[in-house]
Design a protein around this motif. Structure first.
Motif, PDB file in Angstrom:
ATOM      1  N   PRO A  14      36.958  33.047  33.805  1.00  0.00           N
ATOM      2  CA  PRO A  14      36.543  33.697  32.565  1.00  0.00           C
ATOM      3  C   PRO A  14      35.457  34.759  32.737  1.00  0.00           C
ATOM      4  O   PRO A  14      35.139  35.464  31.785  1.00  0.00           O
ATOM      5  CB  PRO A  14      36.006  32.524  31.744  1.00  0.00           C
ATOM      6  N   SER A  15      34.862  34.854  33.932  1.00  0.00           N
ATOM      7  CA  SER A  15      33.750  35.792  34.115  1.00  0.00           C
ATOM      8  C   SER A  15      33.912  36.548  35.428  1.00  0.00           C
ATOM      9  O   SER A  15      34.787  36.247  36.237  1.00  0.00           O
ATOM     10  CB  SER A  15      32.411  35.044  34.103  1.00  0.00           C
ATOM     11  N   GLU A  74      34.972  40.552  44.078  1.00  0.00           N
ATOM     12  CA  GLU A  74      36.355  40.851  43.755  1.00  0.00           C
ATOM     13  C   GLU A  74      37.305  39.812  44.322  1.00  0.00           C
ATOM     14  O   GLU A  74      38.513  39.984  44.287  1.00  0.00           O
ATOM     15  CB  GLU A  74      36.748  42.226  44.338  1.00  0.00           C
ATOM     16  N   THR A  75      36.766  38.691  44.781  1.00  0.00           N
ATOM     17  CA  THR A  75      37.613  37.615  45.290  1.00  0.00           C
ATOM     18  C   THR A  75      38.486  37.070  44.170  1.00  0.00           C
ATOM     19  O   THR A  75      39.696  36.888  44.340  1.00  0.00           O
ATOM     20  CB  THR A  75      36.752  36.481  45.874  1.00  0.00           C
ATOM     21  N   LEU A  76      37.862  36.818  43.011  1.00  0.00           N
ATOM     22  CA  LEU A  76      38.576  36.315  41.841  1.00  0.00           C
ATOM     23  C   LEU A  76      38.270  37.217  40.661  1.00  0.00           C
ATOM     24  O   LEU A  76      37.096  37.462  40.351  1.00  0.00           O
ATOM     25  CB  LEU A  76      38.153  34.873  41.523  1.00  0.00           C
ATOM     26  N   HIS A  77      39.320  37.700  39.994  1.00  0.00           N
ATOM     27  CA  HIS A  77      39.155  38.594  38.858  1.00  0.00           C
ATOM     28  C   HIS A  77      38.789  37.829  37.597  1.00  0.00           C
ATOM     29  O   HIS A  77      39.434  36.849  37.248  1.00  0.00           O
ATOM     30  CB  HIS A  77      40.439  39.387  38.596  1.00  0.00           C
ATOM     31  N   GLY A 103      37.833  43.037  30.144  1.00  0.00           N
ATOM     32  CA  GLY A 103      38.954  43.934  29.922  1.00  0.00           C
ATOM     33  C   GLY A 103      40.107  43.773  30.885  1.00  0.00           C
ATOM     34  O   GLY A 103      41.164  44.377  30.698  1.00  0.00           O
ATOM     35  N   CYS A 104      39.959  42.940  31.916  1.00  0.00           N
ATOM     36  CA  CYS A 104      41.065  42.739  32.865  1.00  0.00           C
ATOM     37  C   CYS A 104      41.706  41.374  32.610  1.00  0.00           C
ATOM     38  O   CYS A 104      41.181  40.557  31.854  1.00  0.00           O
ATOM     39  CB  CYS A 104      40.587  42.832  34.312  1.00  0.00           C
ATOM     40  N   THR A 105      42.847  41.142  33.248  1.00  0.00           N
ATOM     41  CA  THR A 105      43.523  39.848  33.138  1.00  0.00           C
ATOM     42  C   THR A 105      42.863  38.859  34.082  1.00  0.00           C
ATOM     43  O   THR A 105      42.838  39.074  35.294  1.00  0.00           O
ATOM     44  CB  THR A 105      45.013  39.981  33.490  1.00  0.00           C
ATOM     45  N   LEU A 162      48.394  33.469  39.203  1.00  0.00           N
ATOM     46  CA  LEU A 162      48.701  34.482  38.195  1.00  0.00           C
ATOM     47  C   LEU A 162      47.529  35.451  38.103  1.00  0.00           C
ATOM     48  O   LEU A 162      46.380  35.037  38.290  1.00  0.00           O
ATOM     49  CB  LEU A 162      48.951  33.835  36.824  1.00  0.00           C
ATOM     50  N   PRO A 163      47.812  36.710  37.800  1.00  0.00           N
ATOM     51  CA  PRO A 163      49.115  37.355  37.615  1.00  0.00           C
ATOM     52  C   PRO A 163      49.844  37.515  38.948  1.00  0.00           C
ATOM     53  O   PRO A 163      49.207  37.438  40.008  1.00  0.00           O
ATOM     54  CB  PRO A 163      48.747  38.723  37.013  1.00  0.00           C
ATOM     55  N   PRO A 164      51.167  37.741  38.915  1.00  0.00           N
ATOM     56  CA  PRO A 164      51.934  37.839  40.159  1.00  0.00           C
ATOM     57  C   PRO A 164      51.417  38.908  41.119  1.00  0.00           C
ATOM     58  O   PRO A 164      51.496  38.736  42.345  1.00  0.00           O
ATOM     59  CB  PRO A 164      53.356  38.184  39.676  1.00  0.00           C
TER      60      PRO A 164
END
Length: 307
Positions: A88-89, A94-97, A101-103, A260-262
């Motif tokens: 959620p944060s 950039e390991t985990l998005h 504003g992004c998915t 996810l996302p793919p």
């Protein structure tokens, strides 16, 4: 003595069956059901219709049971073996998005590993925030029981953000080690600078805030975000110091895969920052623990559940 045959013996003798079979008595046809008549056809058709109706009724009766069993199995698997979490944060960019504003990434968290091994430096873990981390947080539960139930179900299946008291960070040091910053802008554990290729500098500022030294209490781990200058972690939570460490018993599991996302399918790096050798000198890192093929197969059911 030869017995004489009466002259009317042939007349008294019963009729013998004909060679081609027994003679059907007159009127017998009317006593037998006709194999090709309308009566038998309608009876057979009715029986088939009743069987089909019974099958249809049976299917609709069993369908709710099958759905409930599938949901229970999915719930049990995600509670005890592996669970999908939504990031959620942006503290692990950039390991985990999880950027605004992004998915947000959905990650598969392995809940079994730490039953057999101890948490290690470099592991990305999901954990329940210890009391020192959440004592000043306002209650997050909805007052509406229906909304609360739906939120809980959604978080279990990765369809909604997890409890705000669940966190995801990377382990930097373990119990008994001393951690501090900085040596040439590098975090130091037991006097040795860490090798951290995963660190992300949001906004371009490449200077880390100084802290410590802090000796990590036994039975706890020191965690930090990969987005080093935008992460509220062990450096700050609970006022920092030993209170910022996370008890091992609070760890829910190890992040294994982005499901996810793919476009983001990948293995979550668990590079050991305390590994001083080939990796620190710039040689290729060791291959990930989970092969690509195994990872994709394992991720598919969870991805389907996460929608």
């Amino acid at each position: 003595m030869v017995e004489s045959v009466p002259p009317n013996a042939a007349e008294n003798e019963p009729e013998r069956p004909e060679e081609n079979g027994p003679t059907t008595p007159e009127g017998a046809d009317s006593a037998r059901p006709s194999e090709s008549g309308d009566g038998s056809s309608s009876e057979a058709g009715g029986a088939r219709r009743k069987a089909d109706d019974k099958k249809h009724r049976s299917f609709w009766k069993e369908l709710p049971i099958l759905i409930v069993v599938a949901l229970v199995l999915a719930f049990v698997i995600q509670q005890f073996l592996g669970r999908v979490y939504m990031i959620p944060s942006g503290s692990m960019e950039e390991t985990l998005h999880g950027c605004p504003g992004c998915t947000g990434d959905r990650i598969l968290v392995d809940k079994v590993t730490y039953h057999f091994t101890d948490p290690a430096p470099g592991d990305v873990v999901v954990f329940r925030g210890p009391q020192a981390w959440v004592e000043d947080d306002p209650p997050t539960d909805s007052g509406n029981p229906v909304v609360q139930f739906l939120q809980n179900v959604g978080s279990v299946f990765g369809l909604a953000p997890p409890d705000e008291r669940d966190f995801v960070k990377r382990i930097i040091a373990t119990g008994g080690q001393t951690v501090e910053c900085c040596d040439d802008n590098r975090v130091v554990v037991d006097g040795r600078p860490l090798d951290e290729p995963y660190v992300y500098w949001e906004g371009g500022e490449r200077e880390q805030a100084e802290f410590g030294p802090v000796t990590v209490p036994e039975g706890t781990v020191w965690v930090m975000g990969d987005n080093r200058n935008n992460s509220s972690d062990s450096r700050y939570q609970g006022g920092g110091g030993p209170r910022g460490a996370v008890p091992v018993e609070n760890i829910i599991g190890k992040a294994r895969l982005i499901v996810l996302p793919p476009s983001r399918w990948d293995v979550v790096s668990d590079h050991d920052p305390q590994q001083h050798g080939a990796t620190a000198l710039g040689a290729p890192a060791s291959p990930p623990e989970v092969p690509w093929g195994v990872g994709l197969v394992a991720a598919w059911p969870a991805a389907r559940l996460a929608g």
